[in-house]
Design a protein around this motif. Structure first.
Motif, PDB file in Angstrom:
ATOM      1  N   THR A 138      33.031  13.721  -5.575  1.00 39.21           N
ATOM      2  CA  THR A 138      33.927  12.831  -6.303  1.00 39.21           C
ATOM      3  C   THR A 138      34.590  11.833  -5.359  1.00 39.21           C
ATOM      4  O   THR A 138      34.960  10.728  -5.758  1.00 39.21           O
ATOM      5  CB  THR A 138      34.994  13.651  -7.050  1.00 39.21           C
ATOM      6  N   SER A 139      34.748  12.219  -4.118  1.00 39.68           N
ATOM      7  CA  SER A 139      35.359  11.340  -3.122  1.00 39.68           C
ATOM      8  C   SER A 139      34.395  10.213  -2.747  1.00 39.68           C
ATOM      9  O   SER A 139      33.235  10.218  -3.133  1.00 39.68           O
ATOM     10  CB  SER A 139      35.713  12.125  -1.858  1.00 39.68           C
ATOM     11  N   GLU A 238      41.699   7.458   1.262  1.00 34.87           N
ATOM     12  CA  GLU A 238      41.680   8.156  -0.019  1.00 34.87           C
ATOM     13  C   GLU A 238      42.274   9.551   0.121  1.00 34.87           C
ATOM     14  O   GLU A 238      42.008  10.258   1.093  1.00 34.87           O
ATOM     15  CB  GLU A 238      40.234   8.266  -0.519  1.00 34.87           C
ATOM     16  N   ARG A 261      43.886   5.177  -2.173  1.00 39.92           N
ATOM     17  CA  ARG A 261      43.271   5.585  -3.432  1.00 39.92           C
ATOM     18  C   ARG A 261      43.594   7.056  -3.670  1.00 39.92           C
ATOM     19  O   ARG A 261      43.407   7.891  -2.781  1.00 39.92           O
ATOM     20  CB  ARG A 261      41.752   5.395  -3.396  1.00 39.92           C
ATOM     21  N   THR A 263      42.504  10.221  -5.913  1.00 40.44           N
ATOM     22  CA  THR A 263      41.383  10.700  -6.728  1.00 40.44           C
ATOM     23  C   THR A 263      41.646  12.146  -7.116  1.00 40.44           C
ATOM     24  O   THR A 263      42.035  12.957  -6.269  1.00 40.44           O
ATOM     25  CB  THR A 263      40.061  10.614  -5.940  1.00 40.44           C
TER      26      THR A 263
END
Length: 326
Positions: A138-139, A238, A261, A263
């Protein structure tokens, strides 16, 4: 389909239900897919042998791992293949009877046959490994990226292993328990940081020549680890949120100013076949996180209670049918 359980791991979610639940367990209304509500049998990290099957593709006697996510198969998310986002998503062992029992009934879509090369103790740890691999996928990970992982519980340790397998560069593991940090090194961490003794963000910057981590994974579900994960990420980096927690405080000005970001990663989808293949080829060993195996009769004192009292315990496997795993 009925499975004779070989091993069932005790998860942090199980501990939360045991200590002060119910949390995820439905109480007033039955779960829309399982049709069940409390009281329920816990246990969603499991494997075993098929003893009853209405699916012609899965024979009685087959050794299997179970991917315990319920899915409706009808909502927009399921139709798009994003079944971990199903509007009725839930887990066997939390929203329906689970595998801390001699046998358990599961939907056929949850079953993955195991090759002979994959042992049952490895298969029982595939579920937390699935959480880990989905988080990494997902990263925005790119080969060579420096990564920090906060929280060396089972999923955090397996994220370290998945990052190593997926080509990350520097992997910094952060925790406050010496044995878990030592295990992180075995799993593939290039640097471990004892957050009880040094500032984690400063240590990550030092390990990355002052640049900071490209990606930080928060896996403990604590304000302190969230703070550390955000603080150690470089500009434009992230933070991946995996740990479960309630409300938390974040510095939005800092996040915007550094253009970070955020997530979120929940459950998993389409990862079990990859994990089974990697395990069968010896590329990963999910069972490396297992610190104890106990019988079903001793699951509470030597399993649940031991995990709560002793942080050296990482993953306890319960064997409801001891003769199957001896």
């Amino acid at each position: 389909m009925r499975i004779r359980v070989a091993y069932c791991g005790i998860c942090g979610s199980d501990l939360h239900e045991y200590v002060d639940g119910p949390h995820a367990i439905p109480v007033n209304c039955p779960h829309p897919i399982s049709g069940q509500r409390a009281p329920l049998t816990l246990g969603h990290e499991f494997c075993g042998t098929v003893v009853e099957s209405a699916d012609r593709e899965v024979a009685i006697g087959a050794r299997v791992a179970v991917e315990p996510e319920y899915r409706c198969g009808k909502c927009d998310y399921c139709r798009q293949g994003q079944y971990n986002r199903c509007v009725a998503m839930g887990f066997i062992g939390l929203m329906g009877d689970g595998a801390l029992a001699e046998t358990v009934v599961v939907p056929s879509y949850t079953v993955h046959p195991l090759p002979d090369e994959v042992r049952f103790d490895q298969a029982a740890a595939l579920e937390p490994a699935a959480v880990a691999l989905h988080a990494v996928r997902t990263s925005g990970l790119r080969a060579g990226d420096a990564c920090a992982v906060f929280g060396m519980g089972p999923v955090g340790l397996l994220i370290v292993a998945m990052l190593r397998q997926c080509g990350a560069g520097e992997i910094i593991a952060v925790d406050v328990h010496a044995r878990r940090l030592a295990l992180a090194g075995v799993m593939g961490a290039s640097r471990v940081v004892d957050a009880a003794r040094e500032d984690s963000a400063s240590a990550v910057f030092a390990a990355t020549s002052g640049r900071g981590a490209a990606i930080a994974f928060e896996v403990a579900g604590l304000q302190a680890t969230l703070d550390g994960a955000l603080a150690c990420v470089r500009k434009g980096g992230e933070a991946v949120l995996v740990g479960l927690m309630g409300k938390a405080q974040v510095d939005i000005f800092d996040i915007v100013n550094r253009e970070l970001r955020l997530t979120a990663s929940v459950g998993y989808r389409d990862v079990f076949p990859t994990l089974i293949a990697w395990t069968s080829r010896g590329l990963i060993d999910p069972s490396a996180i297992v610190t104890r195996e106990v019988s079903l009769a001793l699951a509470v004192p030597q399993g649940f209670d031991a995990l709560l009292a002793d942080k050296d315990q990482v993953k306890v496997l319960v064997a409801p049918n001891l003769e199957d795993v001896k």
